[in-house]
Design an enzyme around this catalytic site. Structure first.
Site, PDB file in Angstrom:
ATOM      1  N   TYR A 143      18.973  11.018 -41.215  1.00 39.95           N
ATOM      2  CA  TYR A 143      19.181  11.571 -42.558  1.00 39.95           C
ATOM      3  C   TYR A 143      19.448  13.051 -42.392  1.00 39.95           C
ATOM      4  CZ  TYR A 143      18.143  12.972 -47.373  1.00 39.95           C
ATOM      5  OH  TYR A 143      18.207  13.491 -48.636  1.00 39.95           O
ATOM      6  N   ASP A 238      20.164  18.813 -35.790  1.00 39.85           N
ATOM      7  CA  ASP A 238      19.619  19.000 -37.137  1.00 39.85           C
ATOM      8  C   ASP A 238      18.117  19.215 -36.971  1.00 39.85           C
ATOM      9  OD1 ASP A 238      18.569  18.874 -39.633  1.00 39.85           O
ATOM     10  OD2 ASP A 238      19.586  17.025 -40.228  1.00 39.85           O
ATOM     11  N   LYS A 266      13.286  23.846 -44.388  1.00 39.06           N
ATOM     12  CA  LYS A 266      11.846  23.571 -44.542  1.00 39.06           C
ATOM     13  C   LYS A 266      10.963  24.756 -44.129  1.00 39.06           C
ATOM     14  CE  LYS A 266      12.375  18.561 -44.481  1.00 39.06           C
ATOM     15  NZ  LYS A 266      12.250  17.993 -45.783  1.00 39.06           N
TER      16      LYS A 266
HETATM   17  N1  HOZ Z   1      13.796  15.186 -45.630  1.00 36.86           N
HETATM   18  C1  HOZ Z   1      12.967  14.919 -46.753  1.00 36.86           C
HETATM   19  C2  HOZ Z   1      12.400  13.538 -46.682  1.00 36.86           C
HETATM   20  N2  HOZ Z   1      12.437  12.954 -45.444  1.00 36.86           N
HETATM   21  C3  HOZ Z   1      13.661  15.198 -48.009  1.00 36.86           C
HETATM   22  C4  HOZ Z   1      12.754  15.201 -49.152  1.00 36.86           C
HETATM   23  C5  HOZ Z   1      13.431  14.682 -50.359  1.00 36.86           C
HETATM   24  O1  HOZ Z   1      14.390  13.924 -50.249  1.00 36.86           O
HETATM   25  O2  HOZ Z   1      12.975  15.034 -51.430  1.00 36.86           O
END
Ligand code: HOZ
Length: 426
Positions: A143, A238, A266
């Site tokens: 992701y 990433d 983050k």
């Molecule tokens: N990378 C975050 C979850 N794995 C994103 C948080 C979100 O989508 O709010």
């Protein structure tokens, strides 16, 4: 439900009338409704019904110093008085950029943006612009934020809620996104051979933190570095999750593998929105205004996020890395012991301050295996913990984090909760 959640229920009913699904990001929803937060401090979340939870979600990663960190609050309050957005450069952007360059091995130059999504979107554009090639390689289940190039076979909320390929993304956009399984050398060799001189970049989460916590096999990241170099393909790490977490310089320092470009987010914003693209000078200089590759944003490098970022990085000392790794390991070892003691089909993974349990009989090396996990059992584990005052992300396909505020007393309470939950897991 053993937990008192009446007020959350009421708020959720109200929220659903105005906010899609009652939430502003799908990962926050779980059945029958999420708890609504009133405030947070250190490693605790306090909900509107008076419940207090030890927090291992930590806003999906950023709050590694715990919630409401005094130094960040002080610095941000001072900055608030001085203005919140200028549309002009500030000295603080240089200070934070220098810190990033000092820590992150591949970072010679920085462009600050506002989220990890923006960072990966721009990093891919940069790679395509620099190489003049269209295709990119992405890993199944990885992701890289919620933008069109990468929302295919994607992890995080997209997987949790059953839409790893989002409708609304034209196939013309993703036909240039080649998917390969993680930890599989032959698959990526084949993809590169079949698309000779057409691939701009390989984008990878060095530790897959959006489909649980999948570790790279020994030598796999080195292999990616070699094969990309041999084929003039740019390697993008990433590091939105792993950046400043696995080590001061992130996964690239931890594994000793230096990519061409990295994306950060983050932790870098200390709880405020931020993202960054970093990389080698000759690549980064292709961004406008020096180069032709366009990247822009009203709030890029905004003084609030930058101030919080400076105040955060200042506090990430050796003790921080030692302690957050130590506590995550204790919890992971506890889970492994419980899995053995109760003869449960599960695997536990941990690296630095990241950990996750998969209710899965196989070693989880990639997305296809992760998907075989028993998500119902995971949700039973989740609710068992929540009812005992411990909040882990409400999905098998997310990752838990420890912060510097998770001290021994908190860890002992968590262990007790885990032991009690395992007694009830069949
Ligand atoms: N990378 C975050 C979850 N794995 C994103 C948080 C979100 O989508 O709010």
């Amino acid at each position: 439900m053993a937990l008192k959640m009446e007020k959350s229920k009421e708020l959720f009913e109200e929220a659903k009338k105005y906010l899609v699904g009652g939430v502003n990001s799908p990962v926050r929803y779980f059945k029958p409704y999420p708890f609504f937060v009133e405030k947070a401090k250190d490693c605790y979340l306090f909900d509107v019904d008076g419940n207090k939870y030890i927090d291992y979600c930590l806003a999906y990663g950023p709050m590694v110093l715990g919630h409401a960190n005094e130094n960040i609050i002080k610095a941000v309050k001072e900055q608030l008085e001085l203005g919140t957005a200028y549309g002009c450069p500030t000295e603080k952007e240089i200070i934070l950029a220098k810190e990033v360059v000092k820590r992150v091995p591949c970072a010679e130059m920085v462009r600050f943006v506002n989220s990890g999504t923006e960072a990966t979107m721009s990093a891919i554009r940069l790679a395509r612009g620099v190489t003049g090639r269209k295709k990119i390689i992405k890993f199944d289940g990885a992701y890289h934020g919620a933008h069109d190039y990468v929302l295919v076979k994607s992890g995080s909320g997209a997987l949790t809620h059953g839409t790893p390929n989002s409708p609304g993304i034209p196939e013309e956009t993703t036909k240039n996104t080649i998917l390969v399984p993680f930890n599989d050398e032959d698959a990526i060799k084949k993809a590169i051979n079949e698309n000779k001189d057409e691939i701009a970049c390989v984008i990878v989460e060095p530790v897959m933190g959006n489909v649980g916590c999948i570790l790279p096999k020994e030598g796999y990241l080195e292999f990616l570095r070699e094969i990309t170099e041999e084929n003039d393909i740019l390697l993008i790490f990433d590091e939105v999750i792993t950046g400043f977490r696995l080590a001061k310089g992130g996964a690239q320092e931890y594994f000793g593998v230096v990519p061409d470009i990295a994306t950060l987010g983050k932790i870098l914003g200390g709880g405020f929105p931020i993202g960054a693209i970093v990389g080698k000078k000759e690549i980064m200089e292709q961004f406008s205004p020096l180069g032709a590759i366009y990247q822009a944003g009203t709030f890029n490098g905004n003084p609030i996020s930058i101030t919080a970022g400076i105040a955060t990085l200042e506090q990430l000392d050796d003790k921080f890395y030692r302690e957050t790794s130590r506590t995550a390991k204790i919890l992971s070892d506890t889970l492994r012991d419980l899995v053995d003691r109760y003869n449960i089909n599960a695997k536990v993974y941990n690296i630095a301050s990241m950990f996750q349990i998969y209710f899965n009989e196989n070693e989880v090396l990639n997305y296809e295996i992760a998907k075989m996990s028993d998500v119902e059992r995971f949700m039973k584990y989740f609710w068992g913990l929540l009812e005992r005052g411990v909040f882990v992300p409400p999905s098998q396909f997310e990752c838990c984090f420890t912060s510097i505020k998770h001290d021994d007393e908190v860890i002992d309470k968590t262990i007790k909760a885990m032991e009690d939950v395992f007694k009830e897991l069949e």
